[in-house]
Design a protein around this motif. Structure first.
Motif, mmCIF file in Angstrom:
data_model
loop_
_atom_site.group_PDB
_atom_site.id
_atom_site.type_symbol
_atom_site.label_atom_id
_atom_site.label_comp_id
_atom_site.label_asym_id
_atom_site.label_seq_id
_atom_site.Cartn_x
_atom_site.Cartn_y
_atom_site.Cartn_z
ATOM 1 N N LEU A 31 0.830 -1.361 0.030
ATOM 2 C CA LEU A 31 0.035 -0.231 0.030
ATOM 3 C C LEU A 31 1.004 1.134 -0.010
ATOM 4 O O LEU A 31 0.538 2.320 -0.542
ATOM 5 C CB LEU A 31 -0.937 -0.033 1.258
ATOM 6 N N ASN A 32 2.040 1.097 0.761
ATOM 7 C CA ASN A 32 3.052 2.329 0.784
ATOM 8 C C ASN A 32 4.033 2.404 -0.192
ATOM 9 O O ASN A 32 4.856 3.194 -0.065
ATOM 10 C CB ASN A 32 3.350 2.527 2.253
ATOM 11 N N GLU A 33 3.922 1.352 -1.056
ATOM 12 C CA GLU A 33 4.996 1.370 -2.354
ATOM 13 C C GLU A 33 6.515 1.361 -1.771
ATOM 14 O O GLU A 33 7.388 1.886 -2.338
ATOM 15 C CB GLU A 33 4.830 2.516 -3.389
ATOM 16 N N ARG A 34 6.471 0.472 -0.639
ATOM 17 C CA ARG A 34 7.859 0.316 -0.182
ATOM 18 C C ARG A 34 8.416 -0.795 -0.642
ATOM 19 O O ARG A 34 7.807 -1.997 -1.403
ATOM 20 C CB ARG A 34 7.740 0.361 1.217
ATOM 21 N N PRO A 35 9.963 -0.957 -0.723
ATOM 22 C CA PRO A 35 10.550 -1.941 -1.365
ATOM 23 C C PRO A 35 10.552 -3.325 -0.638
ATOM 24 O O PRO A 35 10.073 -3.091 0.606
ATOM 25 C CB PRO A 35 11.885 -1.549 -1.713
ATOM 26 N N GLY A 36 11.227 -4.520 -1.318
ATOM 27 C CA GLY A 36 11.125 -5.584 -0.526
ATOM 28 C C GLY A 36 10.205 -6.581 -0.770
ATOM 29 O O GLY A 36 10.058 -7.695 -0.084
ATOM 30 N N VAL A 37 9.190 -6.322 -1.575
ATOM 31 C CA VAL A 37 7.982 -7.397 -2.010
ATOM 32 C C VAL A 37 8.162 -7.883 -3.220
ATOM 33 O O VAL A 37 8.385 -7.013 -4.375
ATOM 34 C CB VAL A 37 6.475 -6.632 -1.676
ATOM 35 N N ARG A 38 8.175 -9.177 -3.504
ATOM 36 C CA ARG A 38 8.320 -9.694 -4.954
ATOM 37 C C ARG A 38 7.151 -9.453 -5.680
ATOM 38 O O ARG A 38 5.915 -9.122 -5.350
ATOM 39 C CB ARG A 38 8.179 -11.260 -4.943
ATOM 40 N N ASP A 39 7.345 -9.176 -7.182
ATOM 41 C CA ASP A 39 6.472 -8.819 -8.154
ATOM 42 C C ASP A 39 5.089 -9.606 -8.254
ATOM 43 O O ASP A 39 4.002 -9.200 -7.938
ATOM 44 C CB ASP A 39 6.817 -8.674 -9.432
ATOM 45 N N VAL A 40 5.389 -10.910 -7.661
ATOM 46 C CA VAL A 40 4.283 -11.944 -7.773
ATOM 47 C C VAL A 40 3.408 -11.778 -6.523
ATOM 48 O O VAL A 40 1.892 -11.614 -6.570
ATOM 49 C CB VAL A 40 4.652 -13.269 -7.820
ATOM 50 N N THR A 41 3.808 -11.111 -5.383
ATOM 51 C CA THR A 41 3.229 -10.888 -4.184
ATOM 52 C C THR A 41 2.442 -9.448 -4.341
ATOM 53 O O THR A 41 1.275 -9.501 -3.928
ATOM 54 C CB THR A 41 3.969 -10.784 -2.673
#
Length: 355
Positions: A31-41
């Motif tokens: 929601l806050n567009e922070r890094p560390g999340v895979r594209d598929v997630t």
């Protein structure tokens, strides 16, 4: 995954996490567009958001995070009453928005100096600012400076004079070509069957708003009023003293000048000239921006018409747009459209002291 018709009426982040089968921390990062999340997630979370019909309360989220909006206006430093009005509106709005966690500041840079403006933009720390509104010319150096801000996620609004070849988010101001066309129609109708020359007083040939006004003016005069001839522009640099010095020689060598279109600032020099000159016949004069000075010239009959835009609307619109871009929220184009206002002596609004 639940079907959309089974979705709760007021979905929450907990519902998003459950449907997407991820943690609350992951939903928060997406929601806050922070890094560390895979594209598929990210895609799973966004699908859950769409299926649930989740609408984020941006104001509540920003309040919870203690977010403060930091916006800057960069204006030209010149003897320009309209820019002074903009600055006073910025100061007024700044006081009212402190309770809404919004900090607005203003800085001035030399007018018609692209390098000075580019250097001022480049000196900004993108980590310390959320949005910048720029009133300045369109040059490669300024375009590069705007690109640098945008690359760091800073929203950029061009004000009064557009910079469309840059990566700016939005332009706030009147349609300057249409404003020039309007001035030409007024000029032609005021003059009727009178033949003669029209002098255009401009600020700088580097200024896009001035060029666009001249373009619109020339097109309508050529199309609808062939008995009028538009002369080469007098470039006054928005400097009243320079305009006052240049006018006598310019008018002396221009033949029969029956109209003057002042498409920029520096009207004080124009007014001083005609108040002290001994011309047998005063030309029709159409100027821009309703300020205390142009209001007085309209009331006295020196100016025949003033084409204007609301300084308060310009500032409020720029702030709303910078805030919307900062929140990744939509804007309302109808609300942000700046009207072309036409003032005559007969329809001057009440003078509140700030015009």
């Amino acid at each position: 995954m639940k079907n959309s018709h089974d979705a709760p009426s007021n979905p929450t982040v907990n519902d998003i996490a459950r449907v997407a089968q991820v943690s609350l921390a992951t939903v928060d990062r997406v929601l806050n567009e922070r890094p560390g999340v895979r594209d598929v997630t990210v895609k799973k979370v966004n699908r859950a958001i769409a299926e649930l019909g989740y609408v984020r309360d941006t104001a509540a989220a920003n309040l919870a995070r203690g977010k403060i909006y930091r916006f800057l206006f960069i204006l030209p430093a010149a003897n320009n009453e309209f820019v002074d009005l903009l600055e006073s509106q910025i100061a007024h709005l700044s006081k009212g928005l402190k309770s809404e966690r919004t900090q607005i500041s203003c800085m001035r840079v030399p007018a018609f100096d692209p390098m000075a403006l580019a250097e001022a933009i480049n000196a900004l720390d993108p980590l310390q600012i959320d949005g910048v509104t720029v009133f300045g010319p369109e040059t490669p150096s300024i375009r590069d400076s705007i690109s640098r801000l945008r690359a760091h996620g800073v929203s950029v609004v061009s004000l009064v004079a557009d910079i469309p070849s840059s990566e700016r988010n939005t332009y706030v101001g009147i349609d300057n070509v249409a404003a020039g066309r309007t001035a030409a129609q007024l000029m032609g109708r005021f003059l009727g069957s009178v033949q003669g020359n029209i002098l255009v007083v401009t600020g700088s040939m580097l200024a896009r708003d001035h060029l666009e006004r001249r373009l619109g003016f020339d097109r309508v005069i050529a199309r609808d009023f062939p008995q009028l001839r538009v002369l080469a522009s007098l470039e006054g640099r928005d400097d009243p003293d320079l305009i006052e010095r240049l006018l006598p020689q310019t008018l002396a060598g221009a033949g029969d000048v029956v109209g003057i279109y002042s498409s920029a600032a520096g009207n004080a020099g124009l007014i001083r000239h005609f108040e002290s000159a001994s011309e047998l016949a005063q030309p029709v004069i159409i100027a821009h921006e309703l300020t205390p000075l142009s209001r007085s010239a309209l009331a006295s009959g020196l100016f025949d018409a003033v084409i204007s835009q609301d300084a308060g609307h310009l500032v409020r619109s720029a702030v709303r747009i910078m805030r919307a871009h900062s929140d990744n929220s939509p804007i309302n184009p109808a609300q942000e459209r700046i009207r072309i206002d036409i003032y005559l002596n007969e329809n001057l609004p009440p003078d509140t002291g700030g015009t």
